[in-house]
Design a protein around this motif. Structure first.
Motif, mmCIF file in Angstrom:
data_model
loop_
_atom_site.group_PDB
_atom_site.id
_atom_site.type_symbol
_atom_site.label_atom_id
_atom_site.label_comp_id
_atom_site.label_asym_id
_atom_site.label_seq_id
_atom_site.Cartn_x
_atom_site.Cartn_y
_atom_site.Cartn_z
ATOM 1 N N SER A 191 0.855 -1.185 0.000
ATOM 2 C CA SER A 191 0.000 0.000 0.000
ATOM 3 C C SER A 191 0.891 1.236 0.000
ATOM 4 O O SER A 191 2.099 1.157 0.253
ATOM 5 C CB SER A 191 -0.910 0.006 1.232
ATOM 6 N N HIS A 195 -4.332 4.586 2.852
ATOM 7 C CA HIS A 195 -5.348 4.506 1.798
ATOM 8 C C HIS A 195 -6.582 5.290 2.224
ATOM 9 O O HIS A 195 -6.463 6.471 2.540
ATOM 10 C CB HIS A 195 -5.619 3.061 1.402
ATOM 11 N N THR A 233 -4.661 6.471 -2.342
ATOM 12 C CA THR A 233 -4.764 5.012 -2.437
ATOM 13 C C THR A 233 -4.160 4.524 -3.743
ATOM 14 O O THR A 233 -4.378 5.105 -4.805
ATOM 15 C CB THR A 233 -6.242 4.594 -2.377
ATOM 16 N N ARG A 234 -3.415 3.448 -3.680
ATOM 17 C CA ARG A 234 -2.813 2.889 -4.898
ATOM 18 C C ARG A 234 -3.875 2.201 -5.738
ATOM 19 O O ARG A 234 -4.802 1.571 -5.225
ATOM 20 C CB ARG A 234 -1.702 1.897 -4.544
ATOM 21 N N THR A 257 -9.267 -3.257 2.546
ATOM 22 C CA THR A 257 -9.875 -1.975 2.903
ATOM 23 C C THR A 257 -10.282 -2.022 4.376
ATOM 24 O O THR A 257 -9.556 -2.555 5.205
ATOM 25 C CB THR A 257 -11.065 -1.681 1.980
ATOM 26 N N ASN A 307 -4.745 -1.285 6.662
ATOM 27 C CA ASN A 307 -4.162 -2.275 5.740
ATOM 28 C C ASN A 307 -2.759 -2.693 6.167
ATOM 29 O O ASN A 307 -2.244 -3.707 5.686
ATOM 30 C CB ASN A 307 -4.162 -1.749 4.296
ATOM 31 N N GLY A 311 -1.999 -3.591 0.376
ATOM 32 C CA GLY A 311 -3.236 -3.068 -0.186
ATOM 33 C C GLY A 311 -4.020 -4.052 -1.027
ATOM 34 O O GLY A 311 -5.221 -3.850 -1.257
#
Length: 370
Positions: A191, A195, A233-234, A257, A307, A311
């Motif tokens: 991540s 996120h 967030t990726r 998540t 996370n 992620g």
């Protein structure tokens, strides 16, 4: 009967707090942003009553549609309070398209909903520009949206966001697959930070510490706290789809998540199987170490709230793990084996909609980047 006279002056829609001209100006400003997200199947032109998408033009033969909607939680409050609006739309796209990806589907198009009390063109354009940036990362078209100006519902500079993504996957490629088995390998993708989950707790810890959003981040002296916590967030779409198509070895995907690894990974596993995760297999970003100390959070609470540095998790056939790792690395990811599946041990997970799911078994301890 005498005609009744109305001596009071008329009150316009603008005077009641809704500026139609500002809304039209916003649409004109964001049309080029949407146009830049064009892809096969969608022209990404705004202005109609609905957005169109041609599945055949996108190359699908027997597709199943996959839809997801989401928001960004109270991370939005951080963006508003710190007056930084140029990344929050990436979060919005990511939360939706990563969920679509978890079914093995390619995100095709995206629609957004932006609601506010008073439309600020600069803020709204920055938000939509970041949504368009997220769509470009995901390879999906921004084909429409809604801007709602609602005085009396939202105060001051507050606004709200919701996103809607639709993707497609050929019928035989839907995830999770039915052949998930003990011995399958778990591959984690890093991540970028928190996120877009857990921010009610994050904001509480920041307030308790008496920190301002503009102060240096206690876990990253090179950035302000607001900037560091707004790291978007990726979006895993392009590298993961590439690995799926190149190797054919990916059996399931879990988007990590709210609920963390503890509650998201069991959602993709069949009854009778449990995930065993080695917490020593990676080092979580420093922000998690700071959050844990600031809140005196034990490891179990960390793992079901955040996370913790992972992620997305892929469940991969054991004999295909090396190929998936190579494919992900070739696509720019930094994959790492973090565990494997094993027979269930009787402890039940609280995973959404999976009453029969086994709880994740952990070994080792969480480690954090210094």
């Amino acid at each position: 009967m005498a005609e009744r006279r109305h001596d009071r002056p008329s009150i316009t829609y603008r005077e009641s707090g809704v500026d139609l001209d500002a809304g039209n100006a916003l649409v004109a400003a964001i049309k080029p942003l949407a146009r830049a997200t064009r892809r096969p199947g969608a022209g990404a032109e705004l202005g109609g009553f609905g957005g169109l998408f041609d599945l055949r033009q996108a190359g699908f033969k027997d597709p199943i549609l996959v839809a997801a909607n989401d928001g960004v939680g109270t991370k939005l409050k951080l963006a508003i309070e710190s007056n930084q609006h140029d990344t929050i739309g990436i979060d919005l796209v990511a939360m939706c398209v990563n969920d679509v990806l978890a079914q093995g589907a390619e995100p095709l198009f995206f629609l957004d909903y932006f609601a506010c009390g008073k439309l600020n063109l600069g803020v709204a354009r920055a938000v939509v520009a970041s949504i368009a940036a997220g769509c470009r990362q995901a390879g999906c078209a921004l084909i429409g949206g809604e801007t709602a100006e609602m005085p009396g519902i939202y105060a001051g500079g507050d606004y709200d966001l919701a996103g809607f993504a639709v993707g497609a996957v050929e019928r035989g490629a839907l995830l999770p697959r039915s052949d998930i088995a003990a011995g399958d390998v778990l591959i984690g993708l890093p991540s970028s930070g928190v996120h877009a989950n857990g921010y009610s707790l994050v904001r509480r810890l920041v307030a308790d510490a008496g920190l301002a959003w503009g102060a240096p981040a206690p876990f990253d002296a090179t950035r302000s706290l607001g900037e560091a916590l707004l790291e978007p967030t990726r979006i895993y779409v392009q590298p993961v789809l590439s690995a799926i198509r190149v190797t054919g070895a990916v059996k399931a995907l879990a988007h990590i998540t709210g609920g963390g690894l503890s509650e998201n990974l069991p959602r993709v596993l069949p009854g009778g199987l449990a995930a065993h995760i080695d917490l020593g297999a990676w080092r979580a970003p420093a922000v998690f170490g700071w959050l844990g100390k600031a809140g005196a959070l034990d490891e179990a609470e960390m793992l079901r709230t955040f996370n913790c540095g992972i992620g997305m998790v892929a469940v991969v056939a054991g004999d295909g793990a090396d190929a998936v790792m190579r494919a992900l690395a070739a696509a720019g990811e930094a994959p790492m084996p973090i565990g494997a599946l094993e027979p269930g041990h009787g402890a039940k997970s609280q995973a959404k909609g999976k009453g029969e799911a086994e709880a994740v078994r952990y070994s080792g301890r969480l480690q954090f980047v210094a």
